[in-house]
Design an enzyme around this catalytic site. Sequence first.
Site, PDB file in Angstrom:
ATOM      1  N   HIS A  65      -1.850  74.577  13.627  1.00  0.00           N
ATOM      2  CA  HIS A  65      -1.076  75.666  14.221  1.00  0.00           C
ATOM      3  C   HIS A  65       0.425  75.431  14.068  1.00  0.00           C
ATOM      4  O   HIS A  65       1.223  76.021  14.798  1.00  0.00           O
ATOM      5  CB  HIS A  65      -1.409  75.801  15.704  1.00  0.00           C
ATOM      6  CG  HIS A  65      -2.854  75.956  15.991  1.00  0.00           C
ATOM      7  ND1 HIS A  65      -3.602  76.984  15.453  1.00  0.00           N
ATOM      8  CD2 HIS A  65      -3.712  75.218  16.745  1.00  0.00           C
ATOM      9  CE1 HIS A  65      -4.858  76.869  15.881  1.00  0.00           C
ATOM     10  NE2 HIS A  65      -4.953  75.802  16.653  1.00  0.00           N
ATOM     11  N   HIS A 226      -8.161  80.270  15.238  1.00  0.00           N
ATOM     12  CA  HIS A 226      -9.015  79.277  14.587  1.00  0.00           C
ATOM     13  C   HIS A 226      -9.884  79.911  13.501  1.00  0.00           C
ATOM     14  O   HIS A 226     -10.894  79.345  13.104  1.00  0.00           O
ATOM     15  CB  HIS A 226      -9.908  78.586  15.612  1.00  0.00           C
ATOM     16  CG  HIS A 226      -9.156  77.965  16.728  1.00  0.00           C
ATOM     17  ND1 HIS A 226      -9.006  78.573  17.957  1.00  0.00           N
ATOM     18  CD2 HIS A 226      -8.475  76.794  16.801  1.00  0.00           C
ATOM     19  CE1 HIS A 226      -8.277  77.787  18.735  1.00  0.00           C
ATOM     20  NE2 HIS A 226      -7.939  76.714  18.064  1.00  0.00           N
ATOM     21  N   GLY A 411     -31.186  73.304  23.051  1.00  0.00           N
ATOM     22  CA  GLY A 411     -32.374  72.468  22.983  1.00  0.00           C
ATOM     23  C   GLY A 411     -32.149  70.977  23.076  1.00  0.00           C
ATOM     24  O   GLY A 411     -33.084  70.206  22.857  1.00  0.00           O
ATOM     25  N   ASP A 571     -32.258  76.459  35.069  1.00  0.00           N
ATOM     26  CA  ASP A 571     -31.190  75.873  34.259  1.00  0.00           C
ATOM     27  C   ASP A 571     -31.451  74.385  34.041  1.00  0.00           C
ATOM     28  O   ASP A 571     -31.646  73.639  35.011  1.00  0.00           O
ATOM     29  CB  ASP A 571     -29.839  76.049  34.950  1.00  0.00           C
ATOM     30  CG  ASP A 571     -28.722  75.421  34.149  1.00  0.00           C
ATOM     31  OD1 ASP A 571     -28.421  75.929  33.063  1.00  0.00           O
ATOM     32  OD2 ASP A 571     -28.181  74.396  34.601  1.00  0.00           O
ATOM     33  N   GLY A 573     -29.480  71.914  33.123  1.00  0.00           N
ATOM     34  CA  GLY A 573     -28.471  71.040  33.713  1.00  0.00           C
ATOM     35  C   GLY A 573     -28.644  70.882  35.210  1.00  0.00           C
ATOM     36  O   GLY A 573     -28.465  69.788  35.756  1.00  0.00           O
TER      37      GLY A 573
END
Length: 596
Positions: A65, A226, A411, A571, A573
């Site tokens: 940048h 980006h 996964g 979930d 996590g």
Amino acid sequence: MSLHAKKLINDPNAVVTEFIEGLVETYPGLQYLDGFPQIKVVLRADISPETYRKVAVISGGGSGHEPAHAGYVGEGMLTAAICGDVFTSPPVDSILAGIRAVTGPKGCLLIVKNYTGDRLNFGLAAEQAKSEGYEVEMVIVGDDCALPPPRGIAGRRGLAGTILVHKIAGAAADAGLSLSEVAAEAKHASEMVGTMGVALSVCTLPGEVTSDRLGPGLMELGLGIHGEPGAAIADLQPVDIVVSHVLKQILSSETQYVPIKRGSRVVLMINGLGATPLMELMIASGKAVPQLQLEHGLAVDRVYTGCFMTALDMAGFSITLMKADPAILLRLDAPTKAPSWPVGAEGHRPPAKIPVPVPPSRSKTNREVLNHPQELNEQGRILEFAVDVAAKAIICIRDQLNDWDSKVGDGDCGSTMYRGAVAILEDMKKCYPFNDPAETVNEIGASIGRSMGGTSGILYVIFCKAAYASLNGNPVIAAEQWANALEAGIAAVSKYGGASAGYRTMLDALIPASSVLKEARQTLNAGDDPLTAFLLSSEAAEKGAESTQHMPAQAGRSTYVSTEMLASVPDPGAMAACHWYKAAAVAIAGKRPEKS
């Protein structure tokens, strides 16, 4: 046929290193740390943390940048810039090195563009620095006006408007303001600015194939920095029509990206994205100013035209508008020696590099464990047992976590958590000072940091660092102090990750557990057996994790998954968090000493 772009480089993997070498040779007011090239930090050559009596202002991010961010290091602007690899967030070690190298008694402000990697890496570095005694604040800039308010917590991207925030914060720091005052001015500036970009071509990473996403006669509206796709692709239009569209988007009364209304005073920045001739940028400026004045009823107080935050060799430009007031104009007009604002290079040439500062001396506890293994006291034996069973609980559910994550993520949740658990089991045998709970938590974070990777890894390291700061200094930890440490870890994860209760994350297991412990504080203070409270909190964690099956996702990759698929599994996590937490709580209950 796709072709590799022509680049004047040597090794594609060394472009950032060689860029910094050229930068410090060009501008003698800049230097880099001696840990180079692993640690890529550009800093002012005229200061040291021992003698600097002003707030340090630090920013950074992925390279590509230029002139951002290293070109804005200098008196009156940034004190240091942390350079990641091309389009890659800088690592935590580099950020910490930068903080240690320039931060004096008045502390430092981190200015971070709103990308998940930058937020998390700078956030973890901030927590580590705080645990070492530094005063640190962080302001996140999200000035993207291309997309409607997004679902979940990702938020608006940080674009060229960040450079104006750098200038304002740097001038405020140079004026001698306190850390809280500098942070307040930077935050205010970040709320006054909006940016939108337009591209005629896609950028090409060094050594990579040129993309043909944009064909002849097309332009992309609302892209990031980006090379990611924009909000829309349209036929190429004359520049005055393009400028008109972008200004209307930024100033839209429906989205209210910026608090600019008819009659406001504004600052305008026309920013080239890397391959746009200055002639074309000046044409855009010449069209934007009268449109702002005549069509939108705005007074244009300052105009900046040039390349301020690019995207390698992308052809196109972005337009930034900031609502101006006397205080903002005072900061923008303040003198600076940052070479890319721009100013001329002057002064004598100091050494091009200085040593990497080392962190403060750590507790002797860890060395003593390695050289003279301690006999564990009662608290240490209980803690060792709890850590052991918590790690093994994660190992046992690796496949189940991966199965859930294959439906709502990428996964690998189970495999990622498994790596962390295995590292903990290996490291606890040789370097965990279990008689010192705070240092043990700190070492768990270190084990996770070197082994897990990914977003979950850094979130758990942030959790451990915040818990360590809460526990540090207390050789004997009571139940209430563990409750406070859990609360501190949750707060840090929420602060830097952006999630909270109901977002379908690991916090949906940990927040209910923390709430139960809060309610039990009177019991804990009364000296009653605290273990009942921990067991009840583990049940709350389990219920919270299971409840995620009925939640819409507002964070992570699950936000891209259909509601029907989310409803099929909890979930991963959150389930991982409840398993290690419950295993530890049950273990502590089973290990507790008999009452006399």
